[in-house]
Design an enzyme around this catalytic site. Structure first.
Site, PDB file in Angstrom:
ATOM      1  N   VAL A  50      31.829  29.022  25.459  1.00 22.02           N
ATOM      2  CA  VAL A  50      32.424  30.010  26.363  1.00 22.02           C
ATOM      3  C   VAL A  50      31.287  30.519  27.251  1.00 22.02           C
ATOM      4  O   VAL A  50      30.604  31.489  26.936  1.00 22.02           O
ATOM      5  CB  VAL A  50      33.063  31.180  25.589  1.00 22.02           C
ATOM      6  CG1 VAL A  50      33.918  32.031  26.515  1.00 22.02           C
ATOM      7  CG2 VAL A  50      33.881  30.677  24.419  1.00 22.02           C
ATOM      8  N   HIS A  55      30.355  29.749  20.666  1.00 26.27           N
ATOM      9  CA  HIS A  55      29.143  30.351  21.228  1.00 26.27           C
ATOM     10  C   HIS A  55      29.290  30.644  22.711  1.00 26.27           C
ATOM     11  O   HIS A  55      30.132  30.079  23.410  1.00 26.27           O
ATOM     12  CB  HIS A  55      27.948  29.405  21.027  1.00 26.27           C
ATOM     13  CG  HIS A  55      27.867  28.332  22.066  1.00 26.27           C
ATOM     14  ND1 HIS A  55      27.092  28.457  23.215  1.00 26.27           N
ATOM     15  CD2 HIS A  55      28.499  27.133  22.165  1.00 26.27           C
ATOM     16  CE1 HIS A  55      27.246  27.364  23.957  1.00 26.27           C
ATOM     17  NE2 HIS A  55      28.091  26.543  23.340  1.00 26.27           N
ATOM     18  N   CYS A  56      28.456  31.568  23.191  1.00 29.99           N
ATOM     19  CA  CYS A  56      28.251  31.788  24.626  1.00 29.99           C
ATOM     20  C   CYS A  56      26.734  31.753  24.819  1.00 29.99           C
ATOM     21  O   CYS A  56      26.054  31.019  24.093  1.00 29.99           O
ATOM     22  CB  CYS A  56      28.894  33.096  25.094  1.00 29.99           C
ATOM     23  SG  CYS A  56      28.454  34.569  24.152  1.00 29.99           S
ATOM     24  N   TYR A  57      26.190  32.492  25.773  1.00 33.30           N
ATOM     25  CA  TYR A  57      24.732  32.419  25.971  1.00 33.30           C
ATOM     26  C   TYR A  57      23.981  33.136  24.846  1.00 33.30           C
ATOM     27  O   TYR A  57      23.090  32.565  24.217  1.00 33.30           O
ATOM     28  CB  TYR A  57      24.367  33.014  27.332  1.00 33.30           C
ATOM     29  CG  TYR A  57      22.958  32.667  27.771  1.00 33.30           C
ATOM     30  CD1 TYR A  57      22.644  31.370  28.183  1.00 33.30           C
ATOM     31  CD2 TYR A  57      21.955  33.623  27.767  1.00 33.30           C
ATOM     32  CE1 TYR A  57      21.357  31.037  28.576  1.00 33.30           C
ATOM     33  CE2 TYR A  57      20.661  33.298  28.169  1.00 33.30           C
ATOM     34  CZ  TYR A  57      20.364  32.012  28.572  1.00 33.30           C
ATOM     35  OH  TYR A  57      19.082  31.673  28.961  1.00 33.30           O
TER      36      TYR A  57
END
Length: 356
Positions: free
Chosen positions: A58, A113-115
């Site tokens: 994401v 996950h994202c950043y």
């Protein structure tokens, strides 16, 4: 020389030059469901060791190709979303929930996950727990926070999760606040592009005067020519002094965690608000309505007049950006409204309405 560009186009695909999201960070929220950052998602050794079979990204950029090359059997899903309060995650919850369910039901292990693994991906996992266990937003938030202490969806995402709860963990297109939510998201797009994007055209509801075998019993007609210009279901009711129908999107109270919200709200304030909502009748000094197909200018203009499509009499106005303030003190943006003195309410509709 410092590299300030975080992403670049390679073969028309957006990729990152800088993958430094800090040390690898991940937490197991439920058995086989992990929430983490970009570093964890690109740590091939950890992915192999943990036997991750699915990755849900994401982020504004997809994972580098090396992940698929190193793990050819891994299943990847990419949702291109930025960490901005007005980014629409809510309408993606169905897809993300399905992907997570498919991973777990097949006996796999999934990393969402994202950043940084703090806002976007946390929102997706919270929504998943809400749907799976029919959990209120605050309970699901705390359940994730217990496993990953620094999760912190931005204020807009927290508001979307609360609306998700209000709609019964689904997307209810008839829900008044959801209608205003989508209109406000669309207004942001119009503000930037000066035109309504194609993927928001479903916000334009059918012309209520077109041929139908099941007309609504209550309609609004042009006072001059009697042409139907709105159905009762197109009305977006409001109450005096409201600032927005969908108030959550900019509400400061959602900058805090659910526990902080509960601790700072005085019981008497909550009771007073409920009493006011029950005792205050909807205002009829302005008829705010959904955008309708007989309003051609709304597709390529940010504001303008609404004229009767049959006799061209002025019926009201619209504004995607500035909105409108009703004489009662309610401010709504975007706004599409009819002036009550220009239309008549009618509950006498023929069984079959002719096209005009």
């Amino acid at each position: 020389m410092l590299i300030s560009i975080m992403a670049k186009n390679v073969d028309d695909k957006l990729t990152r030059e800088d993958f430094d999201a800090g040390p690898s960070s991940y937490d197991e929220i439920e058995p086989n469901l992990y929430l983490g950052n970009l570093t964890a998602a690109t740590d091939i050794d950890w992915l192999k060791q943990t036997k991750i079979t699915h990755i849900l990204t994401v982020d504004s950029c997809p994972l580098p190709r090396k992940i698929q090359d190193a793990l050819p059997d891994i299943k990847l899903k990419y949702m291109q979303l930025t960490d901005m309060p007005r980014e629409d995650l809510l309408t993606s919850f169905g897809d993300s929930n399905q992907f997570i369910d498919n991973a777990l039901e097949s006996g796999g292990k999934i990393l969402v996950h994202c950043y940084f693994g703090v806002s976007r991906s946390a929102t997706i996992v919270i929504a998943y727990l809400m749907k799976k266990y029919s959990l209120p937003f605050s309970n699901a938030f705390e359940a994730v926070k217990e496993k990953r202490r620094f999760v912190g969806p931005n204020a807009g995402f927290l508001a979307q999760l609360k609306l998700y709860e209000d709609m019964g963990f689904t997307v209810d297109c008839s829900n008044l606040q959801f209608k205003m939510y989508r209109l406000q998201i669309a207004a942001d797009k119009v503000r930037k592009a000066r035109i309504l994007p194609q993927n928001y055209l479903d916000l334009i509801k059918p012309d209520p005067a077109l041929l139908t075998t099941h007309p609504e019993p209550t309609v609004y007609r042009c006072k001059k020519c009697r042409r139907i210009v709105a159905n009762a279901s197109n009305i977006l009711p409001h109450k005096p002094k409201e600032t927005q129908i969908w108030r959550h999107v900019s509400s400061k109270k959602y900058d805090k965690s659910p526990k902080q919200i509960k601790a700072t709200k005085k019981p008497e304030e909550k009771e007073k608000k409920v009493d006011e909502e029950v005792s205050t009748e909807p205002c009829n000094k302005t008829y705010f309505i959904e955008p309708l197909a007989w309003m051609p200018d709304i597709l390529h203009r940010v504001d303008g007049k609404l004229n009767c499509p049959k006799c061209t009499s002025k019926l009201g106005s619209f504004s995607w950006i500035s909105g409108c303030q009703c004489p009662c003190g309610c401010k709504i943006a975007p706004a599409f409204y009819l002036i009550p003195s220009k239309v008549d309410w009618s509950n006498a509709v023929q069984n079959v309405q002719s096209t005009v």
